[in-house]
Design a protein around this motif. Structure first.
Motif, PDB file in Angstrom:
ATOM      1  N   ALA A  68     101.141-100.417 -57.932  1.00 52.61           N
ATOM      2  CA  ALA A  68     101.070 -98.951 -57.944  1.00 52.61           C
ATOM      3  C   ALA A  68     100.710 -98.423 -59.330  1.00 52.61           C
ATOM      4  O   ALA A  68      99.957 -97.454 -59.454  1.00 52.61           O
ATOM      5  CB  ALA A  68     102.402 -98.364 -57.477  1.00 52.61           C
ATOM      6  N   ARG A  69     101.225 -99.053 -60.367  1.00 55.81           N
ATOM      7  CA  ARG A  69     100.871 -98.632 -61.728  1.00 55.81           C
ATOM      8  C   ARG A  69      99.388 -98.871 -61.996  1.00 55.81           C
ATOM      9  O   ARG A  69      98.708 -98.031 -62.604  1.00 55.81           O
ATOM     10  CB  ARG A  69     101.734 -99.388 -62.750  1.00 55.81           C
ATOM     11  N   VAL A  71      97.012 -99.041 -59.688  1.00 54.84           N
ATOM     12  CA  VAL A  71      96.272 -98.108 -58.829  1.00 54.84           C
ATOM     13  C   VAL A  71      96.145 -96.747 -59.499  1.00 54.84           C
ATOM     14  O   VAL A  71      95.066 -96.139 -59.517  1.00 54.84           O
ATOM     15  CB  VAL A  71      96.966 -97.988 -57.455  1.00 54.84           C
ATOM     16  N   GLU A  72      97.226 -96.275 -60.089  1.00 53.75           N
ATOM     17  CA  GLU A  72      97.201 -94.962 -60.732  1.00 53.75           C
ATOM     18  C   GLU A  72      96.381 -94.994 -62.018  1.00 53.75           C
ATOM     19  O   GLU A  72      95.605 -94.066 -62.282  1.00 53.75           O
ATOM     20  CB  GLU A  72      98.629 -94.508 -61.020  1.00 53.75           C
ATOM     21  N   ARG A  73      96.531 -96.047 -62.771  1.00 52.79           N
ATOM     22  CA  ARG A  73      95.826 -96.124 -64.057  1.00 52.79           C
ATOM     23  C   ARG A  73      94.319 -96.243 -63.854  1.00 52.79           C
ATOM     24  O   ARG A  73      93.534 -95.621 -64.577  1.00 52.79           O
ATOM     25  CB  ARG A  73      96.354 -97.319 -64.852  1.00 52.79           C
ATOM     26  N   ARG A  74      93.911 -97.017 -62.862  1.00 47.92           N
ATOM     27  CA  ARG A  74      92.470 -97.262 -62.637  1.00 47.92           C
ATOM     28  C   ARG A  74      91.880 -96.366 -61.550  1.00 47.92           C
ATOM     29  O   ARG A  74      90.718 -96.530 -61.196  1.00 47.92           O
ATOM     30  CB  ARG A  74      92.267 -98.736 -62.266  1.00 47.92           C
ATOM     31  N   ARG A  75      92.699 -95.470 -61.012  1.00 48.34           N
ATOM     32  CA  ARG A  75      92.247 -94.521 -59.993  1.00 48.34           C
ATOM     33  C   ARG A  75      91.618 -95.243 -58.792  1.00 48.34           C
ATOM     34  O   ARG A  75      90.487 -94.994 -58.385  1.00 48.34           O
ATOM     35  CB  ARG A  75      91.275 -93.506 -60.573  1.00 48.34           C
ATOM     36  N   ILE A  76      92.411 -96.131 -58.189  1.00 49.78           N
ATOM     37  CA  ILE A  76      91.991 -96.922 -57.037  1.00 49.78           C
ATOM     38  C   ILE A  76      92.562 -96.295 -55.765  1.00 49.78           C
ATOM     39  O   ILE A  76      93.681 -95.792 -55.752  1.00 49.78           O
ATOM     40  CB  ILE A  76      92.496 -98.383 -57.158  1.00 49.78           C
ATOM     41  N   GLY A  77      91.815 -96.325 -54.687  1.00 51.03           N
ATOM     42  CA  GLY A  77      92.320 -95.886 -53.397  1.00 51.03           C
ATOM     43  C   GLY A  77      91.925 -94.464 -53.047  1.00 51.03           C
ATOM     44  O   GLY A  77      91.400 -93.708 -53.872  1.00 51.03           O
ATOM     45  N   VAL A  78      92.208 -94.095 -51.786  1.00 47.19           N
ATOM     46  CA  VAL A  78      91.777 -92.806 -51.242  1.00 47.19           C
ATOM     47  C   VAL A  78      92.338 -91.642 -52.048  1.00 47.19           C
ATOM     48  O   VAL A  78      91.602 -90.752 -52.488  1.00 47.19           O
ATOM     49  CB  VAL A  78      92.189 -92.687 -49.760  1.00 47.19           C
ATOM     50  N   ILE A 152      96.979-100.146 -52.202  1.00 45.59           N
ATOM     51  CA  ILE A 152      95.608-100.115 -52.701  1.00 45.59           C
ATOM     52  C   ILE A 152      94.764 -99.105 -51.933  1.00 45.59           C
ATOM     53  O   ILE A 152      94.051 -98.279 -52.514  1.00 45.59           O
ATOM     54  CB  ILE A 152      94.970-101.520 -52.608  1.00 45.59           C
ATOM     55  N   VAL A 153      94.828 -99.164 -50.606  1.00 50.54           N
ATOM     56  CA  VAL A 153      93.998 -98.283 -49.784  1.00 50.54           C
ATOM     57  C   VAL A 153      94.422 -96.828 -49.924  1.00 50.54           C
ATOM     58  O   VAL A 153      93.597 -95.924 -50.067  1.00 50.54           O
ATOM     59  CB  VAL A 153      94.027 -98.719 -48.309  1.00 50.54           C
ATOM     60  N   SER A 154      95.726 -96.591 -49.888  1.00 48.85           N
ATOM     61  CA  SER A 154      96.219 -95.212 -49.949  1.00 48.85           C
ATOM     62  C   SER A 154      96.058 -94.605 -51.334  1.00 48.85           C
ATOM     63  O   SER A 154      95.935 -93.388 -51.482  1.00 48.85           O
ATOM     64  CB  SER A 154      97.694 -95.156 -49.542  1.00 48.85           C
ATOM     65  N   ALA A 160     104.512 -91.686 -55.847  1.00 46.33           N
ATOM     66  CA  ALA A 160     104.290 -91.592 -54.398  1.00 46.33           C
ATOM     67  C   ALA A 160     104.931 -92.771 -53.680  1.00 46.33           C
ATOM     68  O   ALA A 160     105.517 -92.606 -52.597  1.00 46.33           O
ATOM     69  CB  ALA A 160     102.794 -91.539 -54.095  1.00 46.33           C
ATOM     70  N   LEU A 161     104.838 -93.961 -54.255  1.00 47.61           N
ATOM     71  CA  LEU A 161     105.410 -95.148 -53.626  1.00 47.61           C
ATOM     72  C   LEU A 161     106.923 -95.030 -53.519  1.00 47.61           C
ATOM     73  O   LEU A 161     107.505 -95.319 -52.457  1.00 47.61           O
ATOM     74  CB  LEU A 161     105.032 -96.400 -54.423  1.00 47.61           C
ATOM     75  N   GLU A 162     107.578 -94.598 -54.591  1.00 48.40           N
ATOM     76  CA  GLU A 162     109.042 -94.487 -54.551  1.00 48.40           C
ATOM     77  C   GLU A 162     109.485 -93.372 -53.614  1.00 48.40           C
ATOM     78  O   GLU A 162     110.502 -93.502 -52.930  1.00 48.40           O
ATOM     79  CB  GLU A 162     109.585 -94.264 -55.961  1.00 48.40           C
ATOM     80  N   ALA A 163     108.726 -92.271 -53.577  1.00 51.27           N
ATOM     81  CA  ALA A 163     109.059 -91.202 -52.631  1.00 51.27           C
ATOM     82  C   ALA A 163     108.938 -91.701 -51.204  1.00 51.27           C
ATOM     83  O   ALA A 163     109.805 -91.423 -50.352  1.00 51.27           O
ATOM     84  CB  ALA A 163     108.137 -90.004 -52.847  1.00 51.27           C
ATOM     85  N   TRP A 164     107.897 -92.453 -50.919  1.00 43.49           N
ATOM     86  CA  TRP A 164     107.726 -92.991 -49.574  1.00 43.49           C
ATOM     87  C   TRP A 164     108.822 -93.996 -49.245  1.00 43.49           C
ATOM     88  O   TRP A 164     109.343 -94.002 -48.127  1.00 43.49           O
ATOM     89  CB  TRP A 164     106.346 -93.656 -49.435  1.00 43.49           C
ATOM     90  N   ARG A 165     109.190 -94.841 -50.198  1.00 41.19           N
ATOM     91  CA  ARG A 165     110.260 -95.822 -49.957  1.00 41.19           C
ATOM     92  C   ARG A 165     111.560 -95.130 -49.544  1.00 41.19           C
ATOM     93  O   ARG A 165     112.219 -95.534 -48.580  1.00 41.19           O
ATOM     94  CB  ARG A 165     110.535 -96.636 -51.229  1.00 41.19           C
TER      95      ARG A 165
END
Length: 272
Positions: A68-69, A71-78, A152-154, A160-165
């Motif tokens: 998740a870190r 994904v956020e740093r490299r701006r990966i996913g939808v 990755i996809v989302s 966001a990951l911790e909120a969803w968890r």
């Protein structure tokens, strides 16, 4: 750092209070009459839940947090690709995490090797909040690559990951709870959330009913895919899987996925 710590404490407090409310509600207004001794089944559920929690803490959580870190740093996913404020991107990622969890749940029923693991969850002969913890530890490990793919996809960053968890855990405790909500409340909530009556149908010991109500959080995914059902009385069929006369103990549950072939045929595994 201080704000993050305070958010974590507040989230844990909310989750704890909500879990307590579910436990109290189960005892004051149960949805179903229990058919097996709580003193036998709940310790088994808690033990399996503890083993699953250890597996997740060792494998899934570290992997997805690091991812998740990235994904956020490299701006990966939808979500990360959208020109939106950070909180709006989090909301998009949250919805996609919830939807892809629906997809994973379908796969755990439709892919034979996954169903043999997920079967352990369905072998509880009653349903209450402890059923939400009853999973095979290998099921948790096997789900890790898919969970990573979800992130990755989302485009789910750490927030966001911790909120969803937190949402997912609370939702699972709620819809497994033996909560006899007034029928009209349940019907109204079911337009948005997976409710105890909804998920009770999914756990009934009839294959055509188990093949419905796969949503784990928002119920819209079942409506979208035509798998939503709320037309079955809560006492229409027993909870469990046909062919299993009794819920297996901890050791038998851990062995079960590796010794049987057809999950809907009588078990060849001893219950102890």
């Amino acid at each position: 750092m201080k704000a993050s710590w305070m958010a974590t404490v507040a989230g844990a407090g909310l989750l704890g209070a909500s879990a307590l409310a579910i436990l109290v509600g189960e005892r004051r207004r149960p949805l179903r009459r229990m058919t097996s001794p709580a003193g036998k089944r709940i310790p088994v559920n808690l033990a399996l839940g503890a083993l699953s929690a250890v597996a997740m803490a060792a494998v899934e959580r570290p992997a997805t947090r690091a991812l998740a870190r990235t994904v956020e740093r490299r701006r990966i996913g939808v979500a990360q690709a959208l020109a939106l404020p950070p909180l709006a991107r989090d909301a998009v990622a949250f919805l996609l995490m919830d939807y892809t969890t629906y997809v994973w749940h379908v796969l755990t029923h439709e892919v034979p090797v996954l169903w043999r693991l997920h079967l352990v969850h369905h072998l509880d002969l009653d349903m209450d909040a402890s059923t939400a913890l009853r999973f095979h530890l290998v099921d948790m490990v096997v789900s890790t690559p898919f969970r990573a793919l979800q992130v990755i996809v989302s485009g789910a960053g750490p927030r966001a990951l911790e909120a969803w968890r937190g949402w997912f855990l609370l939702a699972v405790l709620f819809h497994h709870g033996n909560l006899g909500l007034p029928a009209r409340w349940d019907r109204r909530l079911a337009w948005l959330l997976t409710t105890p009556r909804m998920h009770g149908i999914h756990h009934m010991a009839r294959a055509e009913l188990t093949g419905s109500n796969w949503s784990s959080g928002l119920s819209v995914w079942d409506r979208l895919h035509g798998t939503f059902r709320l037309d079955v009385p809560h006492d229409e069929a027993p909870i469990g899987v046909a062919g299993h006369g009794g819920g297996p103990g901890v050791a038998a549950s851990l062995r079960l996925p590796f010794v049987r072939r057809d999950a809907w045929e009588p078990s060849v595994v001893p219950t102890r």
